[in-house]
Design a protein around this motif. Structure first.
Motif, PDB file in Angstrom:
ATOM      1  N   ASN A   1     -48.800  -2.655  30.700  1.00  0.00           N
ATOM      2  CA  ASN A   1     -48.645  -3.591  31.822  1.00  0.00           C
ATOM      3  C   ASN A   1     -49.761  -3.490  32.865  1.00  0.00           C
ATOM      4  O   ASN A   1     -49.624  -4.038  33.962  1.00  0.00           O
ATOM      5  N   LYS A   2     -50.851  -2.833  32.538  1.00  0.00           N
ATOM      6  CA  LYS A   2     -51.998  -2.749  33.440  1.00  0.00           C
ATOM      7  C   LYS A   2     -53.018  -3.832  33.083  1.00  0.00           C
ATOM      8  O   LYS A   2     -53.185  -4.199  31.926  1.00  0.00           O
ATOM      9  N   ILE A   3     -53.713  -4.321  34.110  1.00  0.00           N
ATOM     10  CA  ILE A   3     -54.798  -5.277  33.917  1.00  0.00           C
ATOM     11  C   ILE A   3     -56.112  -4.530  34.131  1.00  0.00           C
ATOM     12  O   ILE A   3     -56.317  -3.910  35.179  1.00  0.00           O
ATOM     13  N   ALA A   4     -56.980  -4.574  33.131  1.00  0.00           N
ATOM     14  CA  ALA A   4     -58.265  -3.888  33.219  1.00  0.00           C
ATOM     15  C   ALA A   4     -59.401  -4.907  33.146  1.00  0.00           C
ATOM     16  O   ALA A   4     -59.360  -5.847  32.346  1.00  0.00           O
ATOM     17  N   PHE A   5     -60.410  -4.694  33.962  1.00  0.00           N
ATOM     18  CA  PHE A   5     -61.597  -5.555  33.974  1.00  0.00           C
ATOM     19  C   PHE A   5     -62.805  -4.678  33.712  1.00  0.00           C
ATOM     20  O   PHE A   5     -63.059  -3.725  34.443  1.00  0.00           O
TER      21      PHE A   5
END
Length: 246
Positions: free
Chosen positions: A6-10
């Motif tokens: 559920n993490k957003i990584a860029f």
């Protein structure tokens, strides 16, 4: 449950080399990964497709890190579509190696724009929206502390600047539990520094382990720092270079 569920990584510069390995590892750990690329759309889409077919979530966005507006727009688009970014990996970078007398102002502007300014621009775009306990991880170089050989002045200077940025930002964001760290790879077998280059044997002779690392080695360290296991590490540079700087 995966460590980065559920993490957003860029990730900047995620279409090849260490960036691709990092994107794949973060996705395997459960993160939804958005990564940038500058030119090779086919290569970037192939990385995203590999991640997605293996059960991960990834998408490639064209944004050259030399262009602050393009980089900021890619981040804003990601936030608008997916929500606040939890993990920022500043990976994009270039190398310019030449005798100092051959340097030009254009060389300086290019390497500082991509290796330093883009880190600042991306962080400035991400951090105001980042939730508590987020992660900012920048990929530097062991050469910030050991120039190794001649013709590395500009590159060494650009990578050394990242250490100061990391320490300062860690202080600014510590109250929110956001960690800020610098990963400093040494000889990693990539297109930029292949293990069969003319310089490779010299580098191996300087290393304690006498062998090149892989993108997966770096990706594993990044994934650790991005997880809850890395929550008490901030404001520091971690060198991963097979003992070259030992």
């Amino acid at each position: 449950m995966k460590r980065l569920e559920n993490k957003i990584a860029f990730v900047t510069g995620g279409s090849r080399g260490m960036g691709a390995a990092i994107s794949k590892r973060l996705a395997a750990e459960g993160a939804h990964v958005v990564f940038t690329y500058s030119k090779s759309k086919a290569k970037a889409e192939a990385v995203a497709a590999e991640i997605n077919v293996n059960g991960g979530q990834a998408q490639a966005v064209q944004a050259d890190s030399i262009d602050p507006k393009a980089l900021t727009a890619a981040i804003q688009q990601t936030i608008a579509e997916l929500g606040p970014i939890d993990i920022l990996v500043n990976n994009a970078g270039i190398y310019i190696g030449k005798e100092f007398k051959s340097h030009t102002l254009e060389d300086y502007e290019e390497i500082m724009a991509i290796n330093v300014r883009a880190v600042y621009v991306a962080s400035l775009a991400v951090v105001p929206h980042m939730s508590n306990h987020g992660r900012v991880i920048t990929i530097g170089s062991n050469m910030a502390e050991n120039s190794v050989s001649p013709q590395t002045t500009l590159y060494t200077m650009s990578k050394a600047a990242l250490a100061g940025f990391t320490r300062g930002l860690a202080r600014d964001l510590g109250a929110k539990g956001i960690t800020v760290n610098l990963v400093q790879p040494g000889p990693i077998n990539t297109d930029m520094n292949p293990s069969d280059s003319d310089l490779a044997d010299f580098l191996r002779s300087r290393m304690a382990l006498s062998e090149y690392g892989t993108g997966d080695d770096v990706a594993g360290l990044v994934a650790f720092l991005a997880s809850t296991e890395g929550k008490y590490i901030t404001g520091t540079a971690i060198t991963i270079d097979g003992g070259l700087n030992a």
